[in-house]
Scaffold this active site. Structure first.
Site, PDB file in Angstrom:
ATOM      1  N   TYR A 148       7.360  -1.712  -3.897  1.00 42.81           N
ATOM      2  CA  TYR A 148       6.592  -1.505  -2.670  1.00 42.81           C
ATOM      3  C   TYR A 148       7.409  -0.738  -1.640  1.00 42.81           C
ATOM      4  CZ  TYR A 148       3.408  -5.154  -4.379  1.00 42.81           C
ATOM      5  OH  TYR A 148       2.517  -5.892  -5.107  1.00 42.81           O
ATOM      6  N   ARG A 183      -2.159   6.987   1.395  1.00 44.89           N
ATOM      7  CA  ARG A 183      -1.157   6.406   0.510  1.00 44.89           C
ATOM      8  C   ARG A 183      -1.806   6.125  -0.835  1.00 44.89           C
ATOM      9  NH1 ARG A 183      -1.375   0.660   0.106  1.00 44.89           N
ATOM     10  NH2 ARG A 183       0.792   0.639  -0.522  1.00 44.89           N
ATOM     11  N   ASN A 228      -1.969   3.429  -4.147  1.00 43.29           N
ATOM     12  CA  ASN A 228      -1.648   2.117  -4.678  1.00 43.29           C
ATOM     13  C   ASN A 228      -2.131   2.093  -6.132  1.00 43.29           C
ATOM     14  OD1 ASN A 228      -0.738  -0.599  -4.526  1.00 43.29           O
ATOM     15  ND2 ASN A 228      -2.877  -1.268  -4.387  1.00 43.29           N
TER      16      ASN A 228
HETATM   17  C1  HEM Z   1      -2.879  -5.141  -0.945  1.00 43.63           C
HETATM   18  C2  HEM Z   1      -6.296  -4.278   2.370  1.00 43.63           C
HETATM   19  C3  HEM Z   1      -3.493  -0.983   4.513  1.00 43.63           C
HETATM   20  C4  HEM Z   1       0.072  -2.145   1.500  1.00 43.63           C
HETATM   21  C5  HEM Z   1      -4.021  -5.228  -0.195  1.00 43.63           C
HETATM   22  C6  HEM Z   1      -5.121  -6.137  -0.443  1.00 43.63           C
HETATM   23  C7  HEM Z   1      -6.067  -5.881   0.490  1.00 43.63           C
HETATM   24  C8  HEM Z   1      -5.588  -4.825   1.330  1.00 43.63           C
HETATM   25  C9  HEM Z   1      -7.408  -6.580   0.642  1.00 43.63           C
HETATM   26  C10 HEM Z   1      -5.192  -7.190  -1.544  1.00 43.63           C
HETATM   27  C11 HEM Z   1      -4.623  -8.499  -1.040  1.00 43.63           C
HETATM   28  C12 HEM Z   1      -4.982  -9.643  -1.952  1.00 43.63           C
HETATM   29  O1  HEM Z   1      -4.317  -9.836  -3.001  1.00 43.63           O
HETATM   30  O2  HEM Z   1      -5.927 -10.377  -1.626  1.00 43.63           O
HETATM   31  C13 HEM Z   1      -5.839  -3.287   3.222  1.00 43.63           C
HETATM   32  C14 HEM Z   1      -6.606  -2.735   4.311  1.00 43.63           C
HETATM   33  C15 HEM Z   1      -5.825  -1.828   4.924  1.00 43.63           C
HETATM   34  C16 HEM Z   1      -4.553  -1.797   4.207  1.00 43.63           C
HETATM   35  C17 HEM Z   1      -8.037  -3.120   4.700  1.00 43.63           C
HETATM   36  C18 HEM Z   1      -6.209  -1.004   6.124  1.00 43.63           C
HETATM   37  C19 HEM Z   1      -5.603  -1.056   7.259  1.00 43.63           C
HETATM   38  C20 HEM Z   1      -2.279  -1.023   3.900  1.00 43.63           C
HETATM   39  C21 HEM Z   1      -1.153  -0.197   4.273  1.00 43.63           C
HETATM   40  C22 HEM Z   1      -0.141  -0.513   3.446  1.00 43.63           C
HETATM   41  C23 HEM Z   1      -0.632  -1.553   2.528  1.00 43.63           C
HETATM   42  C24 HEM Z   1      -1.136   0.845   5.375  1.00 43.63           C
HETATM   43  C25 HEM Z   1       1.215   0.138   3.505  1.00 43.63           C
HETATM   44  C26 HEM Z   1       2.323  -0.335   3.068  1.00 43.63           C
HETATM   45  C27 HEM Z   1      -0.431  -3.003   0.549  1.00 43.63           C
HETATM   46  C28 HEM Z   1       0.293  -3.445  -0.640  1.00 43.63           C
HETATM   47  C29 HEM Z   1      -0.566  -4.282  -1.353  1.00 43.63           C
HETATM   48  C30 HEM Z   1      -1.787  -4.369  -0.587  1.00 43.63           C
HETATM   49  C31 HEM Z   1       1.714  -3.042  -1.031  1.00 43.63           C
HETATM   50  C32 HEM Z   1      -0.291  -4.915  -2.732  1.00 43.63           C
HETATM   51  C33 HEM Z   1      -0.931  -3.999  -3.766  1.00 43.63           C
HETATM   52  C34 HEM Z   1      -0.601  -4.246  -5.227  1.00 43.63           C
HETATM   53  O3  HEM Z   1       0.491  -4.679  -5.596  1.00 43.63           O
HETATM   54  O4  HEM Z   1      -1.478  -3.923  -6.071  1.00 43.63           O
HETATM   55  N1  HEM Z   1      -4.332  -4.453   0.897  1.00 43.63           N
HETATM   56  N2  HEM Z   1      -4.609  -2.707   3.175  1.00 43.63           N
HETATM   57  N3  HEM Z   1      -1.934  -1.831   2.841  1.00 43.63           N
HETATM   58  N4  HEM Z   1      -1.677  -3.577   0.539  1.00 43.63           N
HETATM   59 FE1  HEM Z   1      -3.112  -3.163   1.893  1.00 43.63          FE
END
Ligand code: HEM
Length: 344
Positions: free
Chosen positions: A38, A224, A226
Site C-alpha cells: 500500500y 489511483r 487499486n
Molecule cells: C479500500 C472506499 C479513497 C486507499 C477501500 C474500501 C472502500 C473504500 C469501501 C473497502 C474497505 C472494506 O474492506 O470494507 C473509498 C472511497 C474513497 C476512497 C469512497 C473516496 C474518497 C481512497 C484513497 C486511498 C484509498 C484516496 C489512497 C491511499 C484504500 C486502500 C484500500 C481501500 C489501500 C484497501 C484495498 C485493497 O487492499 O484491496 N476504500 N476509498 N482509498 N482504500 Fe479506499
C-alpha cells in the site's frame, strides 16, 4: 443483429465475458515493480495515450452495454445499491453534469448533449435513450439525477460530502464492488469506512490521503489504481450476495486457472464538484483472466512475482488465499526469472 463495437456478454450465470485483443492491450496493469505494498499512490488524472484507459476522464469501452445491463439487474434485485441522503441532491446534479458533458465531448459518436439554459437534451445511442429534461428539476427524469446518469456510465460512483475536516459517504451507486457494501458504509467518514484495511492505518496512509483530498481543487481531478482478484468475471462481488460467489473461491483447479482466475483492477478517480463542493469518487472495474494476462509476457512475469511475494495479511484481506498456490503454479512457467525494470 448488426455487428457492434459493444460485446454481447454476461458477468454471471454462463460468464461469457472476454476481452478483445485491443482491450487486453489497453488493460490498466497496476504494477510498476515486482512487489506490491500500500502507498498513497495518487496522481493527477491527466489524459493518457490515445486509446488507453486514461485517454479520457471517463472511460467507455467494449463492455459498456453489457455492464449497464448487469447494473440494471443488480438494482432490480436490490434497490439499496443506490442510496443518497437528502442533502446530496446538488452533488447529484453536479455528477450528472460531469458525466454527460465528458461522455458527449469524448464519445460524440455515441452520446450527445444539447443545453439551452436549464433545458437539456441527452441522447445515448448504444442504449437507445433520448431524454429531454430540466437541469435541477428531478421530476423531469425517470430516476434521481445520480441514478439516472450512472445507469448509463460504467463504474461505481460515491459522492462524498465535506465537513468537519472529513469526507462522508453520503450517496452512491455501487453494483460492481470488491466485497464492500454501500448500505453498510453509508454515512461513514473516510477513516471509518477504511476500517477493515490492514496496515494502511498504521502506515499513516489514510491520514495523508484524506489531507490531500480535503484540498482537491475544481478542474484538477486525481486518480489511483487499486487491485484484487476475482473468480469468474463477476462484477457484483458484494457482501449482500456473498452466498452466491464466496464458494467460487474453492473451485479453482490447475485445469481451470487460466479461465476462472481474474485480476481485477479499479481505476479510481476523484473530482471536486462545483455547486455542492462535494467530491465524486469513481471506481471503474477492469477484469482480465489469467489466460489473457499472460499474452503480455512482462505482465505474466511480474504478476507471478507480485502474487508470490504478497504479504499474507494483504492476501487474506483481498480474499485470495484459497487459490493463491494453484494460481502461482499456473503462472510459474510464464516467469523466466529475467530481471524487470521499474515502470509499466
Ligand atoms: C479500500 C472506499 C479513497 C486507499 C477501500 C474500501 C472502500 C473504500 C469501501 C473497502 C474497505 C472494506 O474492506 O470494507 C473509498 C472511497 C474513497 C476512497 C469512497 C473516496 C474518497 C481512497 C484513497 C486511498 C484509498 C484516496 C489512497 C491511499 C484504500 C486502500 C484500500 C481501500 C489501500 C484497501 C484495498 C485493497 O487492499 O484491496 N476504500 N476509498 N482509498 N482504500 Fe479506499
Amino acid at each position: 443483429r448488426t455487428p457492434s463495437f459493444f460485446r454481447d456478454e454476461t458477468f454471471r450465470g454462463d460468464f461469457t465475458f472476454e476481452n478483445s485483443p485491443e482491450s487486453i492491450r489497453r488493460f490498466p496493469f497496476p504494477f510498476d515493480r515486482d512487489q506490491y505494498m500500500y502507498a498513497v499512490n495518487i496522481e493527477q488524472h491527466m489524459p493518457g495515450p490515445p486509446k488507453s484507459a486514461t485517454a479520457f476522464p471517463i472511460d467507455i469501452d467494449e463492455h459498456y452495454v453489457a455492464e449497464m445491463a448487469d447494473r440494471a439487474k443488480v438494482l432490480a434485485e436490490d434497490p439499496l445499491r443506490c442510496q443518497s441522503l437528502p442533502h446530496m441532491i446538488t452533488a447529484e446534479w453536479d455528477l450528472l453534469e460531469l458525466l454527460m458533458t465528458s461522455m458527449a465531448r469524448d464519445y460524440p459518436q455515441w452520446f450527445s448533449l444539447h443545453r439551452d439554459g436549464d433545458r437539456w437534451h441527452w441522447v445515448n445511442r448504444p442504449l437507445g435513450i433520448d431524454q429531454r429534461f430540466t437541469f435541477g428539476d428531478a421530476a423531469t427524469l425517470p430516476y434521481g439525477p445520480m441514478e439516472y446518469v450512472t445507469r448509463q456510465c460504467q463504474g461505481d460512483f460515491c459522492l462524498l460530502d465535506q465537513r468537519d475536516d472529513n469526507l462522508w459517504l453520503d450517496a452512491g451507486i455501487v453494483t460492481s464492488q470488491a466485497d464492500w457494501s454501500l448500505d453498510f458504509d453509508l454515512g461513514m467518514n473516510f477513516i471509518e469506512w477504511h476500517g477493515p484495511v490492514p496496515r494502511a492505518h498504521d502506515m499513516g496512509i489514510f491520514e495523508r490521503a484524506l489531507k490531500f483530498l480535503l484540498n482537491l481543487q475544481i478542474g484538477r481531478p486525481i486518480r489511483r489504481l487499486n487491485w484484487t482478484m476475482t473468480i469468474n468475471p463477476r462484477l457484483d462481488t458484494s457482501p449482500e450476495n456473498y452466498h452466491r460467489w464466496g464458494i467460487d473461491r474453492t473451485t479453482v483447479t490447475p485445469e481451470n486457472v487460466g479461465d476462472k482466475v481474474h485480476l481485477r483492477v479499479e481505476l479510481q478517480a476523484l473530482w471536486r464538484l462545483p455547486r455542492s463542493n462535494a467530491i465524486v469518487f469513481s471506481i471503474r472495474c477492469y477484469l482480465i483472466k489469467m489466460r489473457e494476462l499472460v499474452t503480455v509476457p512482462k505482465w505474466g512475469r511480474r504478476f507471478h512475482r507480485v502474487l508470490r511475494d504478497l504479504p499474507a495479511d494483504l492476501a487474506d484481506y483481498k480474499g485470495l488465499t484459497n487459490y493463491r498456490a494453484t494460481t502461482l503454479e499456473w503462472l510459474a512457467p510464464y516467469d523466466d526469472g529475467a530481471p524487470t525494470s521499474p515502470g509499466f
